[in-house]
Design an enzyme around this catalytic site. Sequence first.
Site, PDB file in Angstrom:
ATOM      1  N   ASP A 141     151.857 -69.063 -89.164  1.00 33.88           N
ATOM      2  CA  ASP A 141     151.051 -68.005 -89.875  1.00 33.88           C
ATOM      3  C   ASP A 141     151.188 -66.542 -88.866  1.00 33.88           C
ATOM      4  O   ASP A 141     151.238 -65.604 -89.403  1.00 33.88           O
ATOM      5  CB  ASP A 141     149.633 -68.206 -89.917  1.00 33.88           C
ATOM      6  CG  ASP A 141     149.032 -68.769 -88.431  1.00 33.88           C
ATOM      7  OD1 ASP A 141     149.710 -69.614 -87.723  1.00 33.88           O
ATOM      8  OD2 ASP A 141     148.138 -68.104 -88.290  1.00 33.88           O
ATOM      9  N   LEU A 176     147.578 -73.731 -78.695  1.00 33.01           N
ATOM     10  CA  LEU A 176     147.037 -74.976 -79.312  1.00 33.01           C
ATOM     11  C   LEU A 176     147.471 -74.996 -80.851  1.00 33.01           C
ATOM     12  O   LEU A 176     147.162 -74.093 -81.823  1.00 33.01           O
ATOM     13  CB  LEU A 176     145.537 -74.889 -79.522  1.00 33.01           C
ATOM     14  CG  LEU A 176     144.718 -76.180 -80.065  1.00 33.01           C
ATOM     15  CD1 LEU A 176     144.883 -77.568 -79.234  1.00 33.01           C
ATOM     16  CD2 LEU A 176     143.242 -75.713 -80.349  1.00 33.01           C
ATOM     17  N   ASN A 234     146.507 -65.094 -80.950  1.00 36.00           N
ATOM     18  CA  ASN A 234     145.505 -66.041 -80.697  1.00 36.00           C
ATOM     19  C   ASN A 234     144.569 -66.184 -81.964  1.00 36.00           C
ATOM     20  O   ASN A 234     143.898 -64.996 -82.499  1.00 36.00           O
ATOM     21  CB  ASN A 234     144.531 -65.672 -79.516  1.00 36.00           C
ATOM     22  CG  ASN A 234     143.118 -66.429 -79.477  1.00 36.00           C
ATOM     23  OD1 ASN A 234     143.171 -67.590 -79.821  1.00 36.00           O
ATOM     24  ND2 ASN A 234     142.381 -65.695 -79.062  1.00 36.00           N
ATOM     25  N   GLY A 235     144.427 -67.051 -82.616  1.00 34.28           N
ATOM     26  CA  GLY A 235     143.730 -67.223 -84.044  1.00 34.28           C
ATOM     27  C   GLY A 235     144.563 -67.992 -85.070  1.00 34.28           C
ATOM     28  O   GLY A 235     145.367 -68.458 -85.260  1.00 34.28           O
ATOM     29  N   CYS A 290     145.138 -69.854 -79.604  1.00 36.21           N
ATOM     30  CA  CYS A 290     145.651 -70.006 -78.235  1.00 36.21           C
ATOM     31  C   CYS A 290     144.819 -68.957 -77.505  1.00 36.21           C
ATOM     32  O   CYS A 290     143.735 -68.296 -77.956  1.00 36.21           O
ATOM     33  CB  CYS A 290     147.107 -69.784 -78.098  1.00 36.21           C
ATOM     34  SG  CYS A 290     147.490 -68.085 -78.760  1.00 36.21           S
TER      35      CYS A 290
END
EC number: 6.3.5.4
Length: 642
Positions: A100, A51, A75-76, A2
Amino acid sequence: MCGIHGGYAFSGAANLSVEVLEAMGMVTQHRGPDDSGTFLDGPAAIGMRRLSIIDLEGGHQPIFNEDQSIAVVCNGEIYNFRELREKLIAKGHQFSTHSDSEVTVHLYEEYGIDFLSHLNGMFALALWDRNRQRLIIARDRLGIKPLYYYRDDNVLLFSTEAKAIFETSHISPKLDKTACGLYVQLGYVPAPWSIYENVKKLPVASCMIIEQGQTRIHEYWRPDYTQKEMSEAEWKRAVLEQLEQSVASQMVSDVPFGAFLSGGIDSSLVVGLMAKHSREPVRTYAIGFDTEGAGQLYNELPYAKQVSELFSTQHKEIIVKPDVVHLLPKLLWHMDEPIADTAFITTYLVSEFARQDVTMILSGVGGDELFGGYRRYQGEYYQRYYNMIPAWLRKYVLSPVANALPSDRHSKWLNYSRLAKSFILTAELPLDKRYQSYINIVSDAMRAELLKGGVETLPTPVIDLFAKQGSLPALHSMFEVDRLTQLPDDLLMLTDKMTMATSLECRVPLLDHELVELACQMPSELKIKGGVLKYILKESLTELLPREILYRKKRGFGAPMGAWIKRELLPLMKGLLSVEQVESRGVFNGQVVQGLINDHLSNKSDNTDILIGLLNFEIWSKMMLDGQAPQEVESQLERMSR
């Protein structure tokens, strides 16, 4: 995957609100079209665009701990989240999702600021600790995910993309002159600078801690270069085992995924190991060029097809022609900063192509840095033989001859001439300055002429980093410099920005930090042996890949833009970089730019990088400094190109 954003109010004038967070998020909607979230608590405000890759239904962010005193946006991807989750549950932590990202809040509960050292992944995150009134923003070890920030007396603002910061009322985009000088030198802007005045990039493997009105930056990781004593055979086994583990761990996904495939060593080994661990054929995507002219030199589709057939992948190809003018404004808007590396174009096009089928992709980025794959790394090897030539012959014969050699990277023989010229003209310099000359896109003297008003005292990040390496072997020193400059701020930046422009998550298993640590403890003479680049990597893969793939000549992932601006894109270059246009911008010397163009067209020197850098700078300036929309700039470029 994201985009994250947010801020911290040092005073009541900061004006952080849900509306501000949502405005920041809308600018990065392409990074996370599936979901969004905001959270305000006291002085802290955090938000995200998501996402969905893992736990599609339950991974909404922000994510909280059990009593909601700790919140995180991330993010990631965290690749070791399953192992961490099991250990944390055994310690009594309770999870509410299968995401996660949730392991980060419980790790922080358990280990405090040291929680980052437990993560294996690519990430930029923001964590708010209500009890301590502490905000932490952090970036992964290798800088795979970017993170920008702005700070004044009233507020700290941060975002995955710089343009989101400008959606607030605190700052508008202005050119940073120091960063511009570095950009002209390197073709990208190294951290902590960004091209924007007062906006910085968080360095790799670092976190910023905001607490009690104070901010500090903490580096939480750096590789250990203590050499391991192992035989060559043991190194081969260790490299292959770690490669396999890295690729397998990054194949975890709840959505369809595939791999970029160029036919080079790095992408081929990723595909080969994916095929070994996949029950279904791997989906692969390759990009090629018209085989006329310079396109022939860059076209790698036959090699990609060979690897595809070897591993029975579901393979697709896309052909690129020199009609990319209409793309440049959109791509540079997504890049946030100008860049001279043409790989941002090819990365976007192959990402857009792959996104039709998959949501996540694996890439071979990082293998050249890690295992000694760049020609510039060979300098020390050939330097020993060059020094055997009598000094008078080097000075009075070889140097004058080299200075007169023609250069053009888009012609096979003129490219050899270019490389020889570069080596000979810098061979008498010490390592740091010689390496600086290899990676510069213009000389220091040319930069001084190019910049309006000359060059005042500018930072020297590459030279400064070399000075910090102490007694490290030359190859390890070069990697350490690249780890902190070109790798995160050029290659990984464009990979992140261009894949996310298409809402595609890109993972880079060759930069798994455990593989990086292994490579850093390897003797440098095993990375480049007898002048052979990536020797130990190639030898470890002999049972996976054919020799013609392992030992074929290297070709970069960029586009043949240097050739295109001599022909198809020449009208565009003359329009954007005319003396009048350059002088009206007030940053560069128009006559000097014309000299660079003339020398490039006559093959006197290969000025591809600086000319592409200047073209992209002008297009970026029209949007980010002048306030024109990408569509408006696109129309201007199309008129120039006719």
